[in-house]
Design a protein around this motif. Structure first.
Motif, PDB file in Angstrom:
ATOM      1  N   TRP A  54       0.841  -1.204   0.000  1.00 51.07           N
ATOM      2  CA  TRP A  54       0.000   0.000   0.000  1.00 51.07           C
ATOM      3  C   TRP A  54       0.877   1.256   0.000  1.00 51.07           C
ATOM      4  O   TRP A  54       0.575   2.233  -0.690  1.00 51.07           O
ATOM      5  CB  TRP A  54      -0.894   0.025   1.236  1.00 51.07           C
ATOM      6  N   GLN A  55       1.958   1.208   0.771  1.00 51.61           N
ATOM      7  CA  GLN A  55       2.848   2.378   0.836  1.00 51.61           C
ATOM      8  C   GLN A  55       3.540   2.623  -0.506  1.00 51.61           C
ATOM      9  O   GLN A  55       3.811   3.762  -0.867  1.00 51.61           O
ATOM     10  CB  GLN A  55       3.886   2.182   1.938  1.00 51.61           C
ATOM     11  N   ALA A  56       3.815   1.542  -1.250  1.00 50.54           N
ATOM     12  CA  ALA A  56       4.389   1.721  -2.587  1.00 50.54           C
ATOM     13  C   ALA A  56       3.433   2.505  -3.481  1.00 50.54           C
ATOM     14  O   ALA A  56       3.860   3.370  -4.267  1.00 50.54           O
ATOM     15  CB  ALA A  56       4.705   0.358  -3.201  1.00 50.54           C
ATOM     16  N   HIS A  57       2.139   2.227  -3.375  1.00 48.82           N
ATOM     17  CA  HIS A  57       1.170   2.978  -4.174  1.00 48.82           C
ATOM     18  C   HIS A  57       0.974   4.394  -3.653  1.00 48.82           C
ATOM     19  O   HIS A  57       0.653   5.303  -4.431  1.00 48.82           O
ATOM     20  CB  HIS A  57      -0.153   2.216  -4.241  1.00 48.82           C
ATOM     21  N   LEU A  58       1.187   4.606  -2.366  1.00 45.01           N
ATOM     22  CA  LEU A  58       1.215   5.965  -1.844  1.00 45.01           C
ATOM     23  C   LEU A  58       2.344   6.760  -2.500  1.00 45.01           C
ATOM     24  O   LEU A  58       2.158   7.916  -2.902  1.00 45.01           O
ATOM     25  CB  LEU A  58       1.386   5.928  -0.319  1.00 45.01           C
ATOM     26  N   LEU A 261      -7.190  -1.384  -3.592  1.00 42.87           N
ATOM     27  CA  LEU A 261      -6.258  -0.852  -4.589  1.00 42.87           C
ATOM     28  C   LEU A 261      -6.519  -1.376  -6.000  1.00 42.87           C
ATOM     29  O   LEU A 261      -5.989  -0.829  -6.967  1.00 42.87           O
ATOM     30  CB  LEU A 261      -4.815  -1.193  -4.191  1.00 42.87           C
ATOM     31  N   PHE A 262      -7.324  -2.422  -6.121  1.00 43.06           N
ATOM     32  CA  PHE A 262      -7.421  -3.113  -7.407  1.00 43.06           C
ATOM     33  C   PHE A 262      -7.934  -2.207  -8.532  1.00 43.06           C
ATOM     34  O   PHE A 262      -7.391  -2.185  -9.634  1.00 43.06           O
ATOM     35  CB  PHE A 262      -8.313  -4.342  -7.288  1.00 43.06           C
ATOM     36  N   ASN A 263      -9.024  -1.469  -8.273  1.00 46.02           N
ATOM     37  CA  ASN A 263      -9.592  -0.632  -9.326  1.00 46.02           C
ATOM     38  C   ASN A 263      -8.704   0.564  -9.649  1.00 46.02           C
ATOM     39  O   ASN A 263      -8.620   0.995 -10.802  1.00 46.02           O
ATOM     40  CB  ASN A 263     -10.994  -0.164  -8.931  1.00 46.02           C
ATOM     41  N   GLY A 264      -8.046   1.102  -8.633  1.00 42.87           N
ATOM     42  CA  GLY A 264      -7.120   2.202  -8.898  1.00 42.87           C
ATOM     43  C   GLY A 264      -5.987   1.783  -9.807  1.00 42.87           C
ATOM     44  O   GLY A 264      -5.574   2.532 -10.704  1.00 42.87           O
ATOM     45  N   ILE A 265      -5.471   0.574  -9.595  1.00 49.37           N
ATOM     46  CA  ILE A 265      -4.393   0.070 -10.455  1.00 49.37           C
ATOM     47  C   ILE A 265      -4.893  -0.111 -11.881  1.00 49.37           C
ATOM     48  O   ILE A 265      -4.191   0.233 -12.850  1.00 49.37           O
ATOM     49  CB  ILE A 265      -3.833  -1.242  -9.882  1.00 49.37           C
ATOM     50  N   LEU A 266      -6.117  -0.625 -12.045  1.00 52.54           N
ATOM     51  CA  LEU A 266      -6.662  -0.752 -13.403  1.00 52.54           C
ATOM     52  C   LEU A 266      -6.723   0.600 -14.100  1.00 52.54           C
ATOM     53  O   LEU A 266      -6.259   0.729 -15.240  1.00 52.54           O
ATOM     54  CB  LEU A 266      -8.059  -1.379 -13.355  1.00 52.54           C
ATOM     55  N   VAL A 267      -7.246   1.634 -13.438  1.00 58.10           N
ATOM     56  CA  VAL A 267      -7.381   2.921 -14.127  1.00 58.10           C
ATOM     57  C   VAL A 267      -6.025   3.581 -14.345  1.00 58.10           C
ATOM     58  O   VAL A 267      -5.856   4.324 -15.331  1.00 58.10           O
ATOM     59  CB  VAL A 267      -8.361   3.870 -13.409  1.00 58.10           C
ATOM     60  N   ARG A 268      -5.055   3.318 -13.471  1.00 61.82           N
ATOM     61  CA  ARG A 268      -3.714   3.855 -13.729  1.00 61.82           C
ATOM     62  C   ARG A 268      -3.201   3.365 -15.080  1.00 61.82           C
ATOM     63  O   ARG A 268      -2.676   4.150 -15.885  1.00 61.82           O
ATOM     64  CB  ARG A 268      -2.742   3.421 -12.620  1.00 61.82           C
ATOM     65  N   ARG A 349     -12.915   3.263   5.132  1.00 57.87           N
ATOM     66  CA  ARG A 349     -11.943   3.513   6.190  1.00 57.87           C
ATOM     67  C   ARG A 349     -10.514   3.232   5.744  1.00 57.87           C
ATOM     68  O   ARG A 349      -9.558   3.811   6.263  1.00 57.87           O
ATOM     69  CB  ARG A 349     -12.287   2.624   7.384  1.00 57.87           C
ATOM     70  N   ASP A 350     -10.344   2.362   4.761  1.00 56.41           N
ATOM     71  CA  ASP A 350      -9.029   1.837   4.421  1.00 56.41           C
ATOM     72  C   ASP A 350      -8.238   2.787   3.535  1.00 56.41           C
ATOM     73  O   ASP A 350      -8.758   3.333   2.550  1.00 56.41           O
ATOM     74  CB  ASP A 350      -9.166   0.488   3.725  1.00 56.41           C
ATOM     75  N   LEU A 351      -6.970   2.957   3.869  1.00 60.11           N
ATOM     76  CA  LEU A 351      -6.047   3.742   3.044  1.00 60.11           C
ATOM     77  C   LEU A 351      -6.087   3.287   1.595  1.00 60.11           C
ATOM     78  O   LEU A 351      -6.030   4.113   0.675  1.00 60.11           O
ATOM     79  CB  LEU A 351      -4.631   3.609   3.609  1.00 60.11           C
ATOM     80  N   SER A 352      -6.199   2.000   1.363  1.00 61.59           N
ATOM     81  CA  SER A 352      -6.191   1.462   0.001  1.00 61.59           C
ATOM     82  C   SER A 352      -7.329   2.049  -0.840  1.00 61.59           C
ATOM     83  O   SER A 352      -7.134   2.388  -2.017  1.00 61.59           O
ATOM     84  CB  SER A 352      -6.307  -0.060   0.034  1.00 61.59           C
TER      85      SER A 352
END
Length: 372
Positions: A54-58, A261-268, A349-352
């Motif tokens: 998660w921190q890597a994606h931050l 994080l899954f959908n964010g990675i797809l749109v990236r 609630r989740d950072l992800s």
């Protein structure tokens, strides 16, 4: 929607995440990491829970902001989070999970290449060595974890992109061929999760981020080789995503925990495809616009369904429905025996989940700035 509007929304997403989640690591000066929940438990505030990938994606999101609207503060934040990641990991830059290391390699490579942050050299060298040496020549892929018999898309997709960006073109192409031959579902065209070897048992769940990393890998291979097979794979997989993973152009509901994080990675990687795909003919333009449409429609939906908390957005785990306010630190995410992280009772609630929302706003800005 103009790129200026999306830049403003990305600014607000960044500000919300910084104010709610970023804290010094163990009260050490010149450190900063993302607290994994909001409202946070004491354990989370003390970074007993911190979630390497998660921190890597931050870091990646912070790089997006620094490239979109450069400021000394943003550049410093990227360097600070990277340094704090190393401190919290205790034993160095690496761990036993190739997917985790691949995500961090992608982030620190971008930090070095696009922002000139030099102290990432040691990190990148250590991560590159692990990813390169982790490849199993008999299989043609990288296992999920050191010593594991499970070879999956979440490790091989980002690892291949990282290796490609670090100059290992042939290795990246071999992994892309393995993914297409081994884990592409013939019926839907989507990329499956992974395979156990030597039994050959395939885990058949389909996740949005698996599609995203393969789209990104094939796009970058096309950019570097110009080979038609990579364009064909991009077209086929993009069509499968449109058909099976969107409704009226909006990516289907995600989850919290790791799934946040899954959908964010797809749109990236849809944004990367839209902005970077070479070629100017009608066929290439159609691919670019189709990818950009998913990003834009998903971003519009997520923004329309956000909550406003003290003037800052809180994004939902399902971009098509109204976000829910987490009212307490109870019901937080936790690690399973297999090493994955479950969703909080209220996924928002989740950072992800909030990272995916920020990632989506940055992606929408990128496609708008490219005129798509």
């Amino acid at each position: 929607m103009s790129s200026a509007v999306w830049s403003e929304r990305a600014d607000l997403a960044e500000a919300a995440l910084v104010s709610r989640h970023l804290r010094p690591l163990w009260a050490l000066p010149a450190t900063e990491l993302g607290v994994v929940g909001w409202p946070a438990t004491l354990r989370e505030r003390l970074f007993f829970s911190w979630n390497y990938w998660w921190q890597a994606h931050l870091v990646d999101c912070a790089i997006d902001a620094a490239n979109r609207a450069p400021t000394p503060l943003r550049r410093k934040r990227v360097a600070t989070i990277v340094r704090s990641h190393r401190l919290r990991n205790l034993t160095g830059w690496t761990n036993r999970y190739y997917d985790d290391m691949a995500w961090l390699a992608l982030a620190v490579e971008r930090a070095q290449r696009t922002l000139g942050i030099g102290h990432t050299h040691t990190a990148l060298s250590a991560l590159e060595r692990q990813l390169h040496d982790g490849w199993d020549a008999k299989v043609g892929a990288i296992p999920w974890r050191v010593g594991a018999d499970y070879f999956n898309t979440p490790a091989n997709g980002p690892a291949a992109i990282a290796l490609l960006r670090l100059g290992h073109l042939d290795r990246a192409a071999e992994i892309a061929d393995w993914l297409d031959a081994t884990l592409r579902d013939e019926e839907t065209g989507l990329i499956l999760d992974g395979i156990h070897l030597p039994s050959g048992e395939i885990e058949r769940p389909v996740f949005t981020y698996c599609q995203g990393v393969v789209l990104g890998l094939e796009t970058e291979l096309l950019l570097r080789t110009g080979q038609a097979n990579h364009l064909a794979r991009v077209r086929r997989l993009l069509s499968a995503v449109e058909e099976h993973m969107t409704t009226r152009g909006v990516v289907h509901a995600g989850d919290g925990g790791d799934g946040g994080l899954f959908n964010g990675i797809l749109v990236r990687y849809l944004a990367l495809l839209a902005v970077s795909l070479p070629g100017t003919d009608e066929k290439h333009q159609a691919i670019r616009f189709d990818a950009a449409d998913i990003v834009r429609l998903s971003a519009n939906a997520a923004w329309a369904n956000r909550l406003e908390v003290e003037g800052e957005p809180l994004f939902g785990h399902d971009w098509s429905t109204a976000a829910q306010l987490p009212d307490a630190s109870a019901g937080g995410a936790h690690f399973t025996e297999g090493g994955s992280v479950t969703s909080s009772r209220v996924p928002e609630r989740d950072l992800s989940v909030q990272l995916s929302g920020w990632m989506l706003m940055e992606a929408a800005y990128q496609v708008a700035a490219a005129g798509l």
